[in-house]
Design a protein around this motif. Structure first.
Motif, short mmCIF file in Angstrom:
data_model
loop_
_atom_site.label_atom_id
_atom_site.label_comp_id
_atom_site.label_asym_id
_atom_site.label_seq_id
_atom_site.Cartn_x
_atom_site.Cartn_y
_atom_site.Cartn_z
N GLY A 104 9.89 30.17 -7.59
CA GLY A 104 9.42 28.94 -6.97
C GLY A 104 9.65 28.79 -5.49
O GLY A 104 9.49 27.69 -4.95
N ARG B 151 3.89 31.91 -3.50
CA ARG B 151 4.92 31.32 -4.36
C ARG B 151 5.57 32.43 -5.18
O ARG B 151 4.89 33.18 -5.88
CB ARG B 151 4.28 30.29 -5.29
CG ARG B 151 5.27 29.47 -6.10
CD ARG B 151 6.03 28.47 -5.27
NE ARG B 151 5.14 27.47 -4.69
CZ ARG B 151 5.53 26.51 -3.87
NH1 ARG B 151 6.79 26.46 -3.49
NH2 ARG B 151 4.66 25.64 -3.40
N THR B 152 6.89 32.53 -5.10
CA THR B 152 7.61 33.57 -5.84
C THR B 152 7.81 33.14 -7.29
O THR B 152 7.59 31.99 -7.67
CB THR B 152 8.98 33.84 -5.21
OG1 THR B 152 9.82 32.69 -5.38
CG2 THR B 152 8.85 34.15 -3.72
N SER C 189 8.68 29.29 -1.53
CA SER C 189 7.48 29.43 -0.71
C SER C 189 7.74 30.46 0.39
O SER C 189 8.70 30.32 1.16
CB SER C 189 7.13 28.07 -0.09
OG SER C 189 6.00 28.16 0.72
N HIS D 19 -0.82 30.67 -4.62
CA HIS D 19 -0.43 30.62 -3.22
C HIS D 19 -1.21 29.52 -2.51
O HIS D 19 -2.34 29.22 -2.85
CB HIS D 19 -0.60 31.97 -2.52
CG HIS D 19 -1.98 32.52 -2.54
ND1 HIS D 19 -2.40 33.41 -3.49
CD2 HIS D 19 -3.04 32.30 -1.73
CE1 HIS D 19 -3.65 33.74 -3.27
NE2 HIS D 19 -4.08 33.06 -2.21
#
Length: 278
Positions: free
Chosen positions: A35, A31-32, A37, A8
């Motif tokens: 990808g 950040r998942t 945000s 993150h």
């Protein structure tokens, strides 16, 4: 800005408050797994709180807002403030909302946004996590608990039970907003919500299919009997699918989601979560 070990990007850091000897709020981008945000906020538990309420410091709420909301909307902040009377709160803007990246998929990929927020809450040292979702967020917390597990309790407020529901005028307007090009323009410029243009493929697990998979985590389903979006057959379907694994609160006179959840209801949710989450 720097990228931490969890991936993150931090925009603020934890700083002790000299007057209260507690940590200040943190705001960061997470950040998942795919990808995106996600703009996220950590609010510590309230210093000034009702001593009759059981404040918990190892527990954290992770709050998932409804469609067109974001972490800075007043109705979202009001819920966060109420819950900090019981424990710290992680809130975030779903993809396509507010300052988060990407485009909303209206409940499908949003499970990954919630997963990133729950992971961050654990990294901050909290041993018990309760997810609390409203409307679209209510469906996301159900699906997240079924698909990812690892939470200690789940609260779903004003969630649909099934997809593609168009039985009320507000939901027909939502479908126009999501499915029509001109509707998505209104969403982008009128509601600051960027909506994905692609249809679901495949169709994701529905909330009513998800709830049997949540046990043994405690589940609370909250719904107003005056909800203009989803009538009471939706929470009843969810509760029936969950069996003995869920508590159902049908609230007299309550409308839809965060706007309709008053302080008394939020206090009851806080009490339930502290007592049931482990």
């Amino acid at each position: 800005m720097s990228i931490g070990p969890a991936g993150h990007v931090a925009r603020s850091i934890v700083r002790p408050n000299s007057e209260t000897s507690r940590y200040a709020p943190i705001r960061t981008f997470l950040r998942t797994a795919d990808g995106v945000s996600v703009d996220s906020v950590y609010d510590p538990a309230s210093v000034v709180y009702d001593s009759s309420r059981p404040l918990s410091r190892d527990l954290v709420f992770v709050m998932a807002h409804g469609f067109t909301g974001d972490v800075d909307r007043p109705h979202v902040r009001r819920v966060v403030t109420a819950l900090t009377d019981y424990a710290p709160v992680v809130s975030f803007s779903f993809r396509g909302h507010g300052r988060s990246g990407g485009r909303t998929t209206v409940g499908d990929r949003e499970v990954l946004d919630l997963a990133a927020a729950v992971r961050w809450a654990r990294e901050l040292g909290h041993t018990r996590v309760v997810t609390v979702g409203f409307s679209m967020g209510g469906s996301v917390v159900l699906r997240h608990a079924a698909l990812h597990a690892g939470v200690d309790a789940v609260v779903s407020v004003s969630s649909p039970a099934r997809w593609y529901y168009r039985g009320t005028a507000p939901m027909r307007r939502v479908h126009w907003l999501v499915t029509r090009p001109e509707g998505r323009l209104v969403g982008r410029y009128g509601f600051h919500t960027r909506i994905h243009y692609r249809d679901w493929n495949p169709v994701p697990l529905s909330p009513v299919e998800a709830v049997p998979k949540i046990a043994p985590a405690p589940l609370l389903i909250v719904h107003g009997d005056s909800d203009g979006y989803f009538p009471v057959d939706h929470p009843q379907m969810l509760a029936a699918a969950a069996g003995d694994g869920a508590d159902l609160w049908l609230e007299p006179g309550m409308g839809h989601a965060e706007h309709a959840a008053d302080e008394a209801l939020l206090a009851r949710i806080g009490d339930w979560a502290v007592s049931r989450a482990g």
